[in-house]
Design a protein around this motif. Structure first.
Motif, short mmCIF file in Angstrom:
data_model
loop_
_atom_site.label_atom_id
_atom_site.label_comp_id
_atom_site.label_asym_id
_atom_site.label_seq_id
_atom_site.Cartn_x
_atom_site.Cartn_y
_atom_site.Cartn_z
N SER A 63 1.10 -8.02 11.98
CA SER A 63 2.59 -8.05 11.41
C SER A 63 2.65 -7.94 9.90
CB SER A 63 3.10 -9.39 12.11
OG SER A 63 2.73 -10.66 11.27
N PRO A 64 3.88 -8.02 9.47
CA PRO A 64 4.07 -7.74 8.23
C PRO A 64 3.60 -8.93 7.31
CG PRO A 64 6.01 -6.67 8.90
CD PRO A 64 4.89 -7.20 10.22
N GLN A 65 3.89 -10.05 8.18
CA GLN A 65 3.72 -11.44 7.56
C GLN A 65 1.93 -11.51 7.45
OE1 GLN A 65 5.78 -10.93 9.92
NE2 GLN A 65 7.63 -11.65 8.98
N TYR A 79 -0.31 -12.20 -9.69
CA TYR A 79 0.56 -11.62 -10.54
C TYR A 79 1.66 -10.62 -9.76
CZ TYR A 79 -2.30 -13.09 -14.66
OH TYR A 79 -3.08 -13.68 -15.65
N ARG A 80 1.22 -10.34 -8.56
CA ARG A 80 1.90 -9.30 -7.71
C ARG A 80 3.14 -9.87 -6.94
NH1 ARG A 80 -1.71 -6.45 -10.63
NH2 ARG A 80 -3.97 -6.74 -9.89
N GLN A 81 3.88 -9.00 -6.60
CA GLN A 81 5.23 -9.04 -5.81
C GLN A 81 5.19 -7.97 -4.60
OE1 GLN A 81 9.14 -8.59 -7.24
NE2 GLN A 81 9.49 -10.73 -6.54
N LEU A 82 5.10 -8.33 -3.59
CA LEU A 82 4.66 -7.51 -2.30
C LEU A 82 5.78 -7.43 -1.29
CD1 LEU A 82 0.69 -8.38 -1.81
CD2 LEU A 82 1.95 -6.61 -3.23
N MET A 83 6.06 -6.33 -0.55
CA MET A 83 6.89 -6.65 0.63
C MET A 83 6.38 -5.54 1.82
SD MET A 83 10.97 -6.37 -0.69
CE MET A 83 10.63 -4.93 -1.30
N ALA A 84 6.67 -5.81 3.09
CA ALA A 84 6.12 -4.93 3.95
C ALA A 84 7.15 -5.04 5.23
CB ALA A 84 4.67 -5.36 4.31
N ILE A 85 7.19 -4.05 5.97
CA ILE A 85 7.92 -3.84 7.23
C ILE A 85 7.36 -2.84 7.90
CG2 ILE A 85 9.34 -2.10 6.15
CD1 ILE A 85 11.71 -3.21 7.68
N ASN A 86 7.47 -3.19 9.28
CA ASN A 86 6.84 -2.23 10.59
C ASN A 86 7.93 -2.08 11.46
OD1 ASN A 86 6.67 -4.70 11.96
ND2 ASN A 86 4.68 -4.67 12.26
N SER A 87 7.62 -1.68 12.76
CA SER A 87 8.59 -1.32 13.88
C SER A 87 9.13 -2.52 14.50
CB SER A 87 7.90 -0.25 14.63
OG SER A 87 6.86 -0.98 15.44
N GLY A 88 8.27 -3.77 14.60
CA GLY A 88 8.93 -4.85 14.94
C GLY A 88 8.77 -5.95 14.43
N GLY A 89 9.64 -7.11 14.69
CA GLY A 89 9.55 -8.51 13.96
C GLY A 89 10.26 -8.23 12.71
N THR A 90 10.05 -9.56 11.83
CA THR A 90 10.81 -9.88 10.66
C THR A 90 10.10 -8.88 9.37
OG1 THR A 90 11.65 -11.53 11.60
CG2 THR A 90 11.72 -11.40 9.26
N PRO A 91 10.53 -8.44 8.52
CA PRO A 91 10.11 -7.85 7.29
C PRO A 91 9.39 -9.02 6.36
CG PRO A 91 12.25 -7.14 7.60
CD PRO A 91 11.98 -8.14 8.57
N ALA A 92 8.48 -8.73 5.71
CA ALA A 92 7.83 -9.94 4.93
C ALA A 92 7.99 -9.68 3.34
CB ALA A 92 6.49 -10.24 5.26
N ALA A 93 7.91 -10.80 2.58
CA ALA A 93 7.99 -10.60 1.06
C ALA A 93 7.11 -11.56 0.49
CB ALA A 93 9.39 -10.71 0.69
N PHE A 94 6.36 -11.38 -0.43
CA PHE A 94 5.43 -12.66 -1.34
C PHE A 94 5.69 -12.19 -2.78
CE2 PHE A 94 1.57 -13.00 -3.63
CZ PHE A 94 1.51 -14.10 -3.72
N THR A 95 5.83 -13.30 -3.37
CA THR A 95 5.77 -13.36 -4.90
C THR A 95 4.83 -14.30 -5.35
OG1 THR A 95 8.08 -12.84 -4.91
CG2 THR A 95 7.23 -13.83 -6.89
#
Length: 223
Positions: A63-65, A79-95
């Protein structure tokens, strides 16, 4: 340094991402999409490999998470900031804990927005709201979100580059637009490029699939 969005279209199944930054050629490093998989962003002292890795993990069933959680074992992830999304479920973000300046993320049902070195923490939320209430194609909605982010303050300093990526059921993006350096307001300039490209998008897909069915090119020498 950057503000961006990843999103999917529940109606068409398309994935997309858009980004703007004070740095040159931001789209070449930060946004990635893959047909049948999703979209990912790696920004803030960027490691472009992390966006590819997020897509690889989601292609393998994460999953994105889960994908972003696995990437947190990578060197210098703080040092990074990330995001991800796929076809199902909730998108994810990390800082990461050492990301730069004013930081914020906003995650919705079909989009996530994030930024660093922002003018204020409300920028990603403004982007997400604009995406959620907008209509039209995924590319159009992504650009309206970027314009809303810029109007809400955007990056703390002037931005100079922007990019837009959208992928559907083809192996290549049907929309891949970049402005690698613009002296002023690259988000608005990119929107102008998108509006120029928008009525031609399907014609370029047709030309790739079957040149015999393609419309005329409308250029000198075209018979």
């Amino acid at each position: 340094m950057t503000f961006s969005i990843v999103a999917r279209c529940g109606r068409t199944g398309r994935f997309g991402a858009a980004v703007s930054s004070s740095s040159p050629a931001v789209a070449s490093r930060c946004i990635r999409v893959r047909a049948g998989v999703g979209a990912a962003v790696s920004q803030n002292i960027t490691d472009p490999a992390l966006g590819v890795a997020a897509l690889d993990l989601m292609a393998g069933g994460a999953s994105p998470q889960e994908a972003l959680a696995q990437l947190q074992s990578k060197p210098h992830i703080e040092y990074r900031q990330l995001m991800a999304i796929n076809s199902g479920g909730t998108p994810a973000a990390f800082t990461g804990s050492r990301a730069l300046g004013t930081l914020a993320t906003a995650v919705g049902a079909e989009a996530a927005c994030a930024g660093n070195l922002l003018a204020n923490t409300g920028v990603p939320a403004a982007m997400l709201r604009a995406f959620e209430v907008s209509e039209g194609s995924l590319a159009e909605r992504l650009m309206l979100a970027m314009l809303a982010g810029q109007a809400a303050g955007g990056e703390e300093g002037p931005v100079h580059s922007a990019g837009l990526l959208v992928v559907g059921d083809l192996s290549w993006p049907s929309v891949d637009l970049r402005l690698d350096w613009v002296d002023d307001n690259p988000v608005q300039a990119l929107y102008s490029v998108w509006k120029l490209y928008e009525p031609q998008e399907q014609a370029y897909i047709t030309r790739a699939k079957d040149p015999r069915a393609a419309p005329t090119y409308g250029v000198p020498g075209d018979l």
